[in-house]
Design an enzyme around this catalytic site. Structure first.
Site, PDB file in Angstrom:
ATOM      1  N   ALA A 145       0.843  -1.201   0.000  1.00 44.63           N
ATOM      2  CA  ALA A 145       0.000   0.000   0.000  1.00 44.63           C
ATOM      3  C   ALA A 145       0.873   1.244   0.000  1.00 44.63           C
ATOM      4  CB  ALA A 145      -0.928  -0.025   1.214  1.00 44.63           C
ATOM      5  N   MET A 146       1.060   1.789  -1.190  1.00 46.67           N
ATOM      6  CA  MET A 146       1.817   3.034  -1.329  1.00 46.67           C
ATOM      7  C   MET A 146       0.841   4.175  -1.618  1.00 46.67           C
ATOM      8  SD  MET A 146       4.997   1.542  -3.613  1.00 46.67           S
ATOM      9  CE  MET A 146       4.050   0.487  -4.673  1.00 46.67           C
TER      10      MET A 146
ATOM     11  N   GLU B 240       9.156  -4.706 -10.051  1.00 45.53           N
ATOM     12  CA  GLU B 240       7.699  -4.693 -10.240  1.00 45.53           C
ATOM     13  C   GLU B 240       7.368  -4.220 -11.660  1.00 45.53           C
ATOM     14  OE1 GLU B 240       5.462  -2.554  -7.275  1.00 45.53           O
ATOM     15  OE2 GLU B 240       3.894  -1.979  -8.688  1.00 45.53           O
TER      16      GLU B 240
HETATM   17  C1  LIG Z   1      -6.202  -1.464 -10.805  1.00 49.51           C
HETATM   18  C2  LIG Z   1      -5.184  -0.721  -9.999  1.00 49.51           C
HETATM   19  C3  LIG Z   1      -4.432  -1.407  -9.063  1.00 49.51           C
HETATM   20  C4  LIG Z   1      -3.501  -0.718  -8.275  1.00 49.51           C
HETATM   21  N1  LIG Z   1      -2.828  -1.394  -7.287  1.00 49.51           N
HETATM   22  C5  LIG Z   1      -2.049  -0.695  -6.418  1.00 49.51           C
HETATM   23  C6  LIG Z   1      -1.459  -1.334  -5.283  1.00 49.51           C
HETATM   24  O1  LIG Z   1      -1.620  -2.546  -5.075  1.00 49.51           O
HETATM   25  N2  LIG Z   1      -0.729  -0.591  -4.430  1.00 49.51           N
HETATM   26  C7  LIG Z   1      -0.529   0.750  -4.616  1.00 49.51           C
HETATM   27  O2  LIG Z   1       0.149   1.361  -3.805  1.00 49.51           O
HETATM   28  N3  LIG Z   1      -1.075   1.381  -5.671  1.00 49.51           N
HETATM   29  C8  LIG Z   1      -1.833   0.702  -6.567  1.00 49.51           C
HETATM   30  N4  LIG Z   1      -2.407   1.343  -7.640  1.00 49.51           N
HETATM   31  C9  LIG Z   1      -2.199   2.775  -7.794  1.00 49.51           C
HETATM   32  C10 LIG Z   1      -1.318   3.158  -8.973  1.00 49.51           C
HETATM   33  O3  LIG Z   1       0.015   2.807  -8.748  1.00 49.51           O
HETATM   34  C11 LIG Z   1      -1.528   4.660  -9.194  1.00 49.51           C
HETATM   35  O4  LIG Z   1      -2.827   4.797  -9.746  1.00 49.51           O
HETATM   36  C12 LIG Z   1      -0.499   5.282 -10.098  1.00 49.51           C
HETATM   37  O5  LIG Z   1       0.760   5.308  -9.483  1.00 49.51           O
HETATM   38  C13 LIG Z   1      -0.901   6.719 -10.483  1.00 49.51           C
HETATM   39  O6  LIG Z   1      -1.248   7.462  -9.353  1.00 49.51           O
HETATM   40  P1  LIG Z   1      -2.637   8.265  -9.309  1.00 49.51           P
HETATM   41  O7  LIG Z   1      -3.730   7.348  -9.704  1.00 49.51           O
HETATM   42  O8  LIG Z   1      -2.745   8.922  -7.998  1.00 49.51           O
HETATM   43  O9  LIG Z   1      -2.514   9.344 -10.452  1.00 49.51           O
HETATM   44  P2  LIG Z   1      -1.861  10.801 -10.342  1.00 49.51           P
HETATM   45  O10 LIG Z   1      -0.596  10.758  -9.599  1.00 49.51           O
HETATM   46  O11 LIG Z   1      -2.903  11.740  -9.876  1.00 49.51           O
HETATM   47  O12 LIG Z   1      -1.568  11.078 -11.866  1.00 49.51           O
HETATM   48  C14 LIG Z   1      -2.641  11.172 -12.819  1.00 49.51           C
HETATM   49  C15 LIG Z   1      -2.049  11.247 -14.202  1.00 49.51           C
HETATM   50  O13 LIG Z   1      -1.249  12.420 -14.308  1.00 49.51           O
HETATM   51  C16 LIG Z   1      -0.168  12.206 -15.177  1.00 49.51           C
HETATM   52  N5  LIG Z   1       1.103  12.401 -14.458  1.00 49.51           N
HETATM   53  C17 LIG Z   1       1.395  12.051 -13.184  1.00 49.51           C
HETATM   54  N6  LIG Z   1       2.674  12.363 -12.891  1.00 49.51           N
HETATM   55  C18 LIG Z   1       3.197  12.911 -14.000  1.00 49.51           C
HETATM   56  C19 LIG Z   1       4.478  13.449 -14.339  1.00 49.51           C
HETATM   57  N7  LIG Z   1       5.473  13.463 -13.445  1.00 49.51           N
HETATM   58  N8  LIG Z   1       4.659  13.950 -15.585  1.00 49.51           N
HETATM   59  C20 LIG Z   1       3.655  13.955 -16.500  1.00 49.51           C
HETATM   60  N9  LIG Z   1       2.428  13.465 -16.230  1.00 49.51           N
HETATM   61  C21 LIG Z   1       2.199  12.948 -15.012  1.00 49.51           C
HETATM   62  C22 LIG Z   1      -0.286  10.752 -15.663  1.00 49.51           C
HETATM   63  O14 LIG Z   1      -0.986  10.726 -16.883  1.00 49.51           O
HETATM   64  C23 LIG Z   1      -1.111  10.114 -14.565  1.00 49.51           C
HETATM   65  O15 LIG Z   1      -1.808   8.956 -15.019  1.00 49.51           O
HETATM   66  C24 LIG Z   1      -3.305   0.674  -8.463  1.00 49.51           C
HETATM   67  C25 LIG Z   1      -4.051   1.349  -9.437  1.00 49.51           C
HETATM   68  C26 LIG Z   1      -4.983   0.674 -10.184  1.00 49.51           C
HETATM   69  C27 LIG Z   1      -5.791   1.450 -11.190  1.00 49.51           C
END
Ligand SMILES: Cc1cc2nc3c(=O)[nH]c(=O)nc-3n(C[C@H](O)[C@H](O)[C@H](O)COP(=O)(O)OP(=O)(O)OC[C@H]3O[C@@H](n4cnc5c(N)ncnc54)[C@H](O)[C@@H]3O)c2cc1C
Length: 507
Positions: A243-244, A362
């Site tokens: 859980a990150m 990963e």
């Molecule tokens: C089905 C599923 C399973 C998951 N499982 C896990 C899990 O087990 N554990 C866990 O910890 N997390 C999990 N996640 C979370 C996943 O790792 C995050 O959704 C991902 O890291 C993106 O974070 P966010 O959704 O908060 O998007 P945000 O950080 O809000 O970003 C939204 C969008 O902004 C853009 N963006 C973000 N940063 C940048 C940048 N630096 N430069 C340009 N564009 C950018 C990208 O298009 C991004 O998709 C899961 C997600 C899903 C959908």
């Protein structure tokens, strides 16, 4: 994807295939995903090998398994379609009927296996990996594929599947060192597991979550005492989670807010919410990134193991998703959860460092899965266009279709070769963070595009809810987001070119 051999007990011997006379009662016995016969116009066909390739999804065939589906089939297709898509499937005619064997199709049917769809022989795996692949494939066909629709409907894979996989060396035990009671297999075995899960269309069985995303926290970053405490559970196939992400923070992991406040006994009281947590509803052990010192930014993050039975841990919501239906994705709330100091992973304040250490593996695992999905999409599309009648021949005779598939094949070959090289590097502990990010970015972007383009070739069938190609496209969509959004991967890659990521503090 080979056609079944029909050589099991009580089945016609190979030499009698096609000339057999069968009763309806005999046909009725062949009604499962692993052994599926149907009757059309008093002729019996073994369509087992086609169950997972049916453009409308496996359930439509299984509905008619062991039965006469003449009316339903002929409403949509002519009988010769069966041999166009399932070559060698004719078994015999019904006893007492005047039916004769079907005419051979005008074109020799073509059937590509996803492992044979590329031009270059893959040399990343050895004989031991291929033997392991064969046994895991058999395992999946026996214990997972037949139940997969049920797992998708429930939104979770049965706990017993994980236990059985652990027992057989396919889940967690493969990566636990032999000195700690595991099998200590090299990481290529993990890749084989991931590839087979995708190739059999069971991508929602999120087996690499435990194998490639969480296990290494226990094997690499825990103390001997912690390993002695937790590894027995892991060897029994405990469901694990990491859980990150949080509701307000995903990509920017240095800004987490889940707070672990020091308690007088040396441990912590944890309060916060964790978002999108895969297997969050069922995990027995979750490695949670918490802020133990809010004054230090990323250097104030620590990883704590939170056990499901600890008071204050709850799954507040299970999200309905577009795809990956067999795995649960949750919002986890932590309210005054008392975590003893003994549950700290590694050193306090090094959580961010640990996440950055474990994430490349990963990401490569996600890339391996995506390339397997891309190869499967290509094989499905090639087989389909060879069989689908159009313009007096079949779709595959159209130059536009051939060239599209030739381009896809080339791209999938390039992606596979790059990812294979990264697998080899990872096994020699030489995988760099930027190469892992390249693999993740390239493979996940490619697999989604490939699935989309292959889906196009299926026409309307590709848009059906359970069509295998449609499921690949939907499932691959999320791979561009999880494991770190692909834009974040591009930042990591661009650092190697001397660029610094753009941040508000630097504007
Ligand atoms: C089905 C599923 C399973 C998951 N499982 C896990 C899990 O087990 N554990 C866990 O910890 N997390 C999990 N996640 C979370 C996943 O790792 C995050 O959704 C991902 O890291 C993106 O974070 P966010 O959704 O908060 O998007 P945000 O950080 O809000 O970003 C939204 C969008 O902004 C853009 N963006 C973000 N940063 C940048 C940048 N630096 N430069 C340009 N564009 C950018 C990208 O298009 C991004 O998709 C899961 C997600 C899903 C959908």
């Amino acid at each position: 994807m080979a056609q079944s051999s029909f050589l099991g007990d009580g089945k016609p011997k190979r030499e009698s295939l096609g000339s057999a006379r069968l009763t309806r009662a005999e046909v009725a016995k062949h009604c499962t995903a692993g052994d599926c016969w149907v009757i059309v116009n008093d002729r019996v066909y073994d369509v087992t090998g086609f169950v997972d390739e049916h453009p409308a999804g496996r359930n439509i065939i299984l509905l008619h398994g062991g039965k006469d589906c003449t009316k339903e089939f002929l409403e949509v297709h002519s009988e010769d379609y069966i041999l166009a898509f399932a070559p060698n499937s004719f078994v015999g005619c019904l006893e007492g009927s005047s039916a004769l064997p079907p005419k051979k199709p005008a074109n020799v049917p073509v059937h590509f296996d996803s492992s044979k769809i590329l031009a270059l022989k893959r040399n990343v795996y050895g004989d031991e990996h291929e033997a392991y692949r064969a046994s895991f494939r058999t395992f999946l066909q026996k214990y997972v594929q037949p139940e997969y629709a049920k797992f998708e409907a429930k939104g979770v894979v049965d706990r017993e599947v994980y236990s059985k996989m652990a027992q057989e060396g396919f889940y967690l035990t493969l990566g636990i060192p032999s000195a700690c009671g595991g099998r200590g297999l090299d990481w290529k075995h993990n890749c084989v597991v991931v590839e087979e899960v995708e190739d059999l269309g069971c991508g929602g069985l999120f087996v690499n979550l435990g194998n490639d995303m969480v296990l290494s926290y226990f094997t690499e970053s825990c103390t001997d005492e912690q390993r002695a405490r937790w590894l027995p559970k892991l060897r029994r196939g405990a469901v694990l989670a990491v859980a990150m992400s949080e509701p307000e923070v995903g990509s920017d992991l240095g800004q987490l807010s889940c707070r672990a406040t020091p308690s007088p006994n040396g441990g912590w009281t944890v309060n916060g919410r964790k978002m999108w947590i895969s297997s969050g509803a069922v995990a027995e052990l979750t490695v949670v990134a918490c802020v133990t010192d809010p004054t230090k930014g990323a250097k104030g993050i620590s990883m704590l193991v939170i056990e499901s039975e600890m008071p204050g841990v709850s799954c507040a919501k299970r999200f309905g998703k577009l795809g990956k239906h067999a795995s649960d994705t949750c919002l986890i709330t932590l309210e005054d959860v008392h975590v003893p100091r003994e549950n700290l992973v590694g050193e306090e304040g090094k959580g961010f460092q640990y996440m950055m250490h474990h994430l490349p593996r990963e990401r490569l695992s996600i890339a391996v899965a995506s390339m397997a999905a891309a190869r499967r999409a290509l094989a499905l599309a090639v087989n389909y266009v060879h069989g689908r009648a159009a313009f007096g021949a079949n779709l595959g005779t159209l130059q536009g279709v051939q060239q599209e598939l030739a381009k896809i094949r080339t791209e999938v070959q390039v992606g596979t070769t790059f990812v294979d090289r990264c697998i080899a590097d990872a096994c020699h502990k030489q995988l760099s963070a930027e190469a892992a990010s390249m693999a993740k970015f390239f493979a996940t972007d490619l697999s989604f595009r490939v699935a989309d383009r292959c889906q196009q070739l299926f026409g309307g069938y590709g848009y059906l809810k359970n069509s295998p190609i449609g499921k690949i496209m939907v499932d691959q969509r999320v791979t561009r987001v999880y494991g770190g959004a692909n834009e974040v991967q591009l930042e990591i890659i661009s650092k190697g070119l001397g660029f610094k990521p753009q941040r508000a503090s630097r504007l």
